[in-house]
Design a protein around this motif. Structure first.
Motif: not given
Length: 377
Positions: A125, A147, A153-156, A285-287
């Motif tokens: 990330r 993502a 992983s999902i980006q902010p 993470s946070e996939q």
């Protein structure tokens, strides 16, 4: 032996309804949407209807959708189109982007542009503050994927977009892997440009779109006719576009159901591995729900994938295959470094339509068998 296809992040099979629509449209809606006769007007109605549905799927307005040949062209149009339209010679991206973004940026570097490639953390990330700290007076574009296609992983993105408000810098996100699996609203994400491809959401290959927010500077890459409001020349591929819209409508209606199923599939893998004492680590993470990228110590990814394929399971390393050998994943290099063991022992399973829990269990059990067999060598 039926192959269990677990590489949906690379490409997905067409949904039967989308395939049916595509086949029918080839013989029914063959007219040129730019023609004023009845056949052309019929094609135009189909085109306009599909554009409206696709725009609505991301909270956009119909004129903000530019049809392209897929995600790669959409990414290139966003990057080169911005570079050709704005003053300034600096672009910001990340080290873990899709090659459609990275290679486009590399080409701009050859033309004298400067590109900042931001690092990612051990979960893949980007830190939003790194984006802001990298801004310069001549920055024209930030491009960060929604993502990741390899690790999920999902980006902010929404946070980055909020921080970029008022800077005058265009913000692009490659949403190819996330579209159809995550709710997407361009206003909530604070993006100016967004790329999508049909073949990742059970539509046909060779079609996609770029969202361009109204008044966002962008110059076309292709010249000829005045299609797509003079932003992308060439007769529109109406059958593919109609099929694309059908696939998206189905994806939107089944999103929650798919997400639940895919999370259950991940849990099946975890359970089978745990019951058989398989040592593994999840990458990312946070996939996204459909991507399960894992590192298994002691395996060699090339021989592992060959054995998996021979056993009836299609999976991927998630990285490029060149001349018969697998190059280290640039995403994993960005996360772990050049010498990390994960570069040689990571595999990506990705889920999609047509799978069952029984097939996932079979695939997990075959993965266990191969892991134990290769460990004995």
């Amino acid at each position: 032996m039926k192959q269990i296809y677990l590489d949906h992040a690379a490409t997905s099979p067409m949904h039967p309804e989308a395939a049916k629509v595509f086949a029918e449209a080839l013989s029914v809606h063959y007219g040129n949407p730019s023609s004023i006769h009845q056949t052309g007007r019929s094609a135009r109605r189909v085109l306009d209807g599909a554009r409206h549905l696709l725009a609505s799927s991301i909270g956009a307005q119909d004129p903000e959708i530019i049809f392209t040949s897929g995600g790669t062209e959409a990414d290139n149009l966003a990057i080169f189109g911005t570079a050709n339209a704005k003053e300034g010679r600096h672009i910001i991206t990340s080290q873990a982007e899709h090659h459609a973004v990275l290679h486009a940026c590399e080409e701009l570097e050859k033309a004298g542009y400067e590109v900042t490639y931001l690092p990612v953390d051990e979960f893949g990330r980007v830190n939003p503050q790194d984006v802001i700290q990298a801004l310069r007076d001549d920055t024209i574009l930030v491009t960060i994927m929604l993502a990741n296609n390899e690790i999920g992983s999902i980006q902010p993105i929404a946070e980055i977009g909020e921080l970029l408000k008022g800077t005058g810098v265009s913000f692009h996100t490659d949403a190819v892997q996330a579209y159809g699996l995550l709710p997407i609203d361009v206003d909530a994400l604070n993006v100016d440009l967004l790329s999508v491809s049909a073949h990742k959401v059970n539509g046909p290959k060779g079609i996609g779109f770029l969202y361009q927010r109204k008044n966002t500077a962008l110059k076309p890459l292709m010249f000829g006719g005045e299609q797509e409001r003079k932003r992308r020349a060439g007769t529109e591929n109406v059958p593919a576009i109609q099929s694309f819209a059908t696939a998206v409508q189905i994806a939107q209606e089944t999103m929650d159901e798919k997400r639940q199923s895919f999370m259950e599939y991940k849990e099946i893998f975890r359970t089978v591995f745990s019951e058989n004492a398989i040592d593994f680590k999840e990458n990312g993470s946070e996939q996204l729900p459909h991507i399960f990228n894992i590192s298994i110590p002691g395996i060699d990814i090339e021989s592992f994938l060959v054995n998996l394929d021979l056993s009836g399971v299609s999976a991927s390393s998630g990285s490029a295959c060149t001349a018969g050998s697998i190059d280290p994943s640039h995403v994993l290099v960005a996360m772990y470094g050049q010498d990390a063991p994960e570069l040689r022992n990571s595999i990506r399973f990705s889920f999609g339509i047509g799978l069952t829990a029984e097939e996932i269990t079979q695939a997990a059990e075959k993965t266990v068998q191969i892991t134990k067999r290769l460990a004995q060598k």
